[in-house]
Write an enzyme that holds these catalytic residues in place. Structure first.
Site, PDB file in Angstrom:
ATOM      1  N   TYR A  57      -3.946 -95.380  67.367  1.00  0.00           N
ATOM      2  CA  TYR A  57      -3.899 -94.142  68.156  1.00  0.00           C
ATOM      3  C   TYR A  57      -2.793 -94.269  69.208  1.00  0.00           C
ATOM      4  O   TYR A  57      -2.923 -94.993  70.196  1.00  0.00           O
ATOM      5  CB  TYR A  57      -5.248 -93.830  68.818  1.00  0.00           C
ATOM      6  CG  TYR A  57      -6.363 -93.495  67.839  1.00  0.00           C
ATOM      7  CD1 TYR A  57      -6.098 -93.273  66.475  1.00  0.00           C
ATOM      8  CD2 TYR A  57      -7.686 -93.391  68.249  1.00  0.00           C
ATOM      9  CE1 TYR A  57      -7.117 -92.973  65.580  1.00  0.00           C
ATOM     10  CE2 TYR A  57      -8.711 -93.077  67.350  1.00  0.00           C
ATOM     11  CZ  TYR A  57      -8.407 -92.877  66.020  1.00  0.00           C
ATOM     12  OH  TYR A  57      -9.417 -92.580  65.126  1.00  0.00           O
ATOM     13  N   ARG A 209     -11.640 -80.683  64.150  1.00  0.00           N
ATOM     14  CA  ARG A 209     -10.538 -80.687  65.133  1.00  0.00           C
ATOM     15  C   ARG A 209     -10.642 -79.493  66.089  1.00  0.00           C
ATOM     16  O   ARG A 209      -9.622 -78.941  66.524  1.00  0.00           O
ATOM     17  CB  ARG A 209      -9.184 -80.674  64.442  1.00  0.00           C
ATOM     18  CG  ARG A 209      -8.961 -81.844  63.500  1.00  0.00           C
ATOM     19  CD  ARG A 209      -7.497 -82.014  63.265  1.00  0.00           C
ATOM     20  NE  ARG A 209      -7.190 -82.759  62.073  1.00  0.00           N
ATOM     21  CZ  ARG A 209      -5.963 -82.890  61.581  1.00  0.00           C
ATOM     22  NH1 ARG A 209      -4.940 -82.329  62.195  1.00  0.00           N
ATOM     23  NH2 ARG A 209      -5.745 -83.597  60.513  1.00  0.00           N
TER      24      ARG A 209
HETATM   25  N1  LIG Z   1     -11.367 -92.774  61.090  1.00  0.00           N
HETATM   26  C1  LIG Z   1     -10.487 -91.819  60.987  1.00  0.00           C
HETATM   27  O1  LIG Z   1      -9.637 -91.799  60.075  1.00  0.00           O
HETATM   28  C2  LIG Z   1     -10.513 -90.709  62.004  1.00  0.00           C
HETATM   29  C3  LIG Z   1      -9.764 -89.531  61.786  1.00  0.00           C
HETATM   30  C4  LIG Z   1      -9.863 -88.512  62.738  1.00  0.00           C
HETATM   31  C5  LIG Z   1     -10.654 -88.678  63.866  1.00  0.00           C
HETATM   32  N2  LIG Z   1     -11.333 -89.850  64.071  1.00  0.00           N
HETATM   33  C6  LIG Z   1     -12.179 -90.050  65.278  1.00  0.00           C
HETATM   34  O2  LIG Z   1     -13.028 -88.935  65.465  1.00  0.00           O
HETATM   35  C7  LIG Z   1     -12.783 -88.333  66.744  1.00  0.00           C
HETATM   36  C8  LIG Z   1     -13.023 -86.847  66.670  1.00  0.00           C
HETATM   37  O3  LIG Z   1     -12.298 -86.233  65.648  1.00  0.00           O
HETATM   38  P1  LIG Z   1     -11.213 -85.075  65.937  1.00  0.00           P
HETATM   39  O4  LIG Z   1     -10.557 -85.338  67.213  1.00  0.00           O
HETATM   40  O5  LIG Z   1     -10.437 -84.925  64.710  1.00  0.00           O
HETATM   41  O6  LIG Z   1     -12.018 -83.735  65.970  1.00  0.00           O
HETATM   42  P2  LIG Z   1     -13.237 -82.982  66.634  1.00  0.00           P
HETATM   43  O7  LIG Z   1     -14.103 -83.844  67.434  1.00  0.00           O
HETATM   44  O8  LIG Z   1     -13.787 -82.271  65.477  1.00  0.00           O
HETATM   45  O9  LIG Z   1     -12.451 -81.945  67.573  1.00  0.00           O
HETATM   46  C9  LIG Z   1     -11.919 -82.314  68.803  1.00  0.00           C
HETATM   47  C10 LIG Z   1     -11.452 -81.070  69.528  1.00  0.00           C
HETATM   48  O10 LIG Z   1     -12.564 -80.197  69.711  1.00  0.00           O
HETATM   49  C11 LIG Z   1     -12.455 -79.515  70.936  1.00  0.00           C
HETATM   50  N3  LIG Z   1     -13.646 -79.798  71.749  1.00  0.00           N
HETATM   51  C12 LIG Z   1     -14.282 -80.983  71.945  1.00  0.00           C
HETATM   52  N4  LIG Z   1     -15.375 -80.807  72.711  1.00  0.00           N
HETATM   53  C13 LIG Z   1     -15.435 -79.498  72.997  1.00  0.00           C
HETATM   54  C14 LIG Z   1     -16.338 -78.702  73.764  1.00  0.00           C
HETATM   55  N5  LIG Z   1     -17.413 -79.219  74.347  1.00  0.00           N
HETATM   56  N6  LIG Z   1     -16.090 -77.376  73.859  1.00  0.00           N
HETATM   57  C15 LIG Z   1     -15.022 -76.824  73.243  1.00  0.00           C
HETATM   58  N7  LIG Z   1     -14.133 -77.524  72.523  1.00  0.00           N
HETATM   59  C16 LIG Z   1     -14.354 -78.848  72.391  1.00  0.00           C
HETATM   60  C17 LIG Z   1     -11.167 -79.967  71.586  1.00  0.00           C
HETATM   61  O11 LIG Z   1     -10.181 -79.013  71.163  1.00  0.00           O
HETATM   62  P3  LIG Z   1      -8.967 -78.574  72.119  1.00  0.00           P
HETATM   63  O12 LIG Z   1      -8.081 -79.754  72.145  1.00  0.00           O
HETATM   64  O13 LIG Z   1      -8.357 -77.401  71.419  1.00  0.00           O
HETATM   65  O14 LIG Z   1      -9.584 -78.246  73.449  1.00  0.00           O
HETATM   66  C18 LIG Z   1     -10.935 -81.319  70.937  1.00  0.00           C
HETATM   67  O15 LIG Z   1      -9.587 -81.701  70.945  1.00  0.00           O
HETATM   68  C19 LIG Z   1     -11.359 -88.774  67.101  1.00  0.00           C
HETATM   69  O16 LIG Z   1     -11.094 -88.723  68.485  1.00  0.00           O
HETATM   70  C20 LIG Z   1     -11.370 -90.183  66.559  1.00  0.00           C
HETATM   71  O17 LIG Z   1     -12.015 -91.071  67.456  1.00  0.00           O
HETATM   72  C21 LIG Z   1     -11.276 -90.844  63.145  1.00  0.00           C
END
Ligand SMILES: NC(=O)c1ccc[n+]([C@@H]2O[C@H](COP(=O)([O-])OP(=O)(O)OC[C@H]3O[C@@H](n4cnc5c(N)ncnc54)[C@H](OP(=O)(O)O)[C@@H]3O)[C@@H](O)[C@H]2O)c1
Length: 322
Positions: A57, A209
């Site tokens: 990251y 996301r």
């Molecule tokens: N192992 C892997 O290959 C892999 C791949 C992807 C992710 N991950 C892990 O999973 C985590 C989460 O996945 P992700 O970041 O893809 O997606 P997610 O959790 O589905 O979405 C994150 C986004 O949701 C919004 N959000 C979060 N909390 C909120 C709330 N309470 N109210 C309104 N909007 C909210 C924000 O959007 P805005 O930015 O638009 O405000 C944030 O950037 C990552 O940080 C990482 O640690 C792992």
């Protein structure tokens, strides 16, 4: 917040995990660090004791920033700390998968140094590396466990066959797959396999996301990698939001926002240990923790699944049009 065991490990984790991918400027642009740091400090008070990051990251950036905060060991000790290795970003301008023994040992030393800690609670293989023998991966990880540098081993983005190959060689306590109302592939095989074998499951992108929050107006540029994702394209997002409008009354009936409802939907699945939510600021975490306070009924879960499956089909149909 209720804490639950992670698979057969002795780790007790919150059902919401703090995801740190957001500190990856290549994908998320420049996230204001003051708000992000405040969110990390706030997490334990909200009951969130589980942090997921990766060496990749920001090519070390997320771990380095966490390490700055963990200069206060009291803060470090309030978390179950999970990180990952897989990408070699030290030796070439282009990242490449590398889980050879020497690279794993070095990657672990680098993560420990950046995170300013003496142990990683959960060390995850970020994805399957087709070129390295599983015996070699297992040898390195078992050595790291013996040395006390890592406590437990997990894998991410693995299918059932890949999990079985690793499990024949070492103890794997959890799988980290994508899982949400819009990404349900693992329901067919991986989730039942994990349930049957007491492997913990920590789902990433539970909000797809952020799309499942319903807050992004179709046609708005977000200025990050989501602008390239077909589901964030104007017409597709419009169709998915039509689905979210149908989901809204279900969320209202539970007293939840759409974001909370989407996360509760994920952790209602019996195979699920935690949902990893990507966080940029304290409000993200504060706004989501309520999701962990209960479960959806069987009827509501299936109704929601059906609504979003239909909306997804509508969005995907756009791609087939000339
Ligand atoms: N192992 C892997 O290959 C892999 C791949 C992807 C992710 N991950 C892990 O999973 C985590 C989460 O996945 P992700 O970041 O893809 O997606 P997610 O959790 O589905 O979405 C994150 C986004 O949701 C919004 N959000 C979060 N909390 C909120 C709330 N309470 N109210 C309104 N909007 C909210 C924000 O959007 P805005 O930015 O638009 O405000 C944030 O950037 C990552 O940080 C990482 O640690 C792992």
């Amino acid at each position: 917040m209720h804490h639950v065991p992670l698979g057969v490990s002795d780790l007790a984790v919150s059902r919401i995990c703090f995801g740190c991918w957001q500190l990856s400027p290549q994908f998320w642009g420049d996230v204001p660090l003051d708000g992000w740091r405040a969110a990390v400090r706030r997490a334990p008070d909200l009951g969130v004791n589980f942090l997921d990051t990766a060496d990749a990251y920001g090519d070390g950036f997320a771990e380095t920033e966490l390490g700055r905060l963990f200069a206060d060991p009291m803060l470090r000790d309030r978390f179950v700390l999970a990180t990952k290795f897989y990408w070699n970003f030290d030796e070439s301008e282009t990242r490449f998968p590398d889980t050879r023994r020497a690279r794993i040992l070095r990657a672990c030393e680098n993560s420990l140094m950046r995170l300013r800690t003496d142990r990683i609670d959960l060390y995850q293989v970020h994805a399957w590396d087709a070129l390295t023998r599983p015996d070699e991966v297992a040898e390195a990880l078992i050595q790291l466990r013996r040395e006390g540098k890592i406590r437990w081993i997990g894998v991410s983005n693995f299918n059932v066959e890949q999990l079985a190959v690793y499990r024949a060689r070492m103890e794997v306590v959890c799988l980290q797959p994508p899982y949400s109302l819009l990404a349900r592939d693992v329901e067919a095989r991986e989730l039942p396999y994990c349930l049957a074998n007491r492997i913990g499951v920590i789902a990433y992108s539970p909000l797809f996301r952020g799309l499942l929050t319903g807050k992004h107006a179709p046609g708005t540029k977000l200025g990050d990698s989501r602008d390239e994702h077909p589901f964030f394209a104007e017409k597709a997002l419009g169709r998915l939001q039509a689905g979210l409008a149908k989901l809204q009354p279900l969320a209202d009936a539970e007293g939840l926002t759409l974001a909370q409802f989407a996360v509760r939907w994920v952790i209602t699945h019996p195979a699920l240990t935690s949902a990893i939510v990507g966080v940029k600021k304290p409000e993200h975490l504060e706004g989501i923790v309520k999701a962990a306070e209960g479960a959806l009924s069987q009827e509501t879960w299936h109704r929601a699944a059906k609504i979003m499956a239909s909306a997804k089909k509508d969005a995907e149909a756009l791609r087939e049009q000339p």
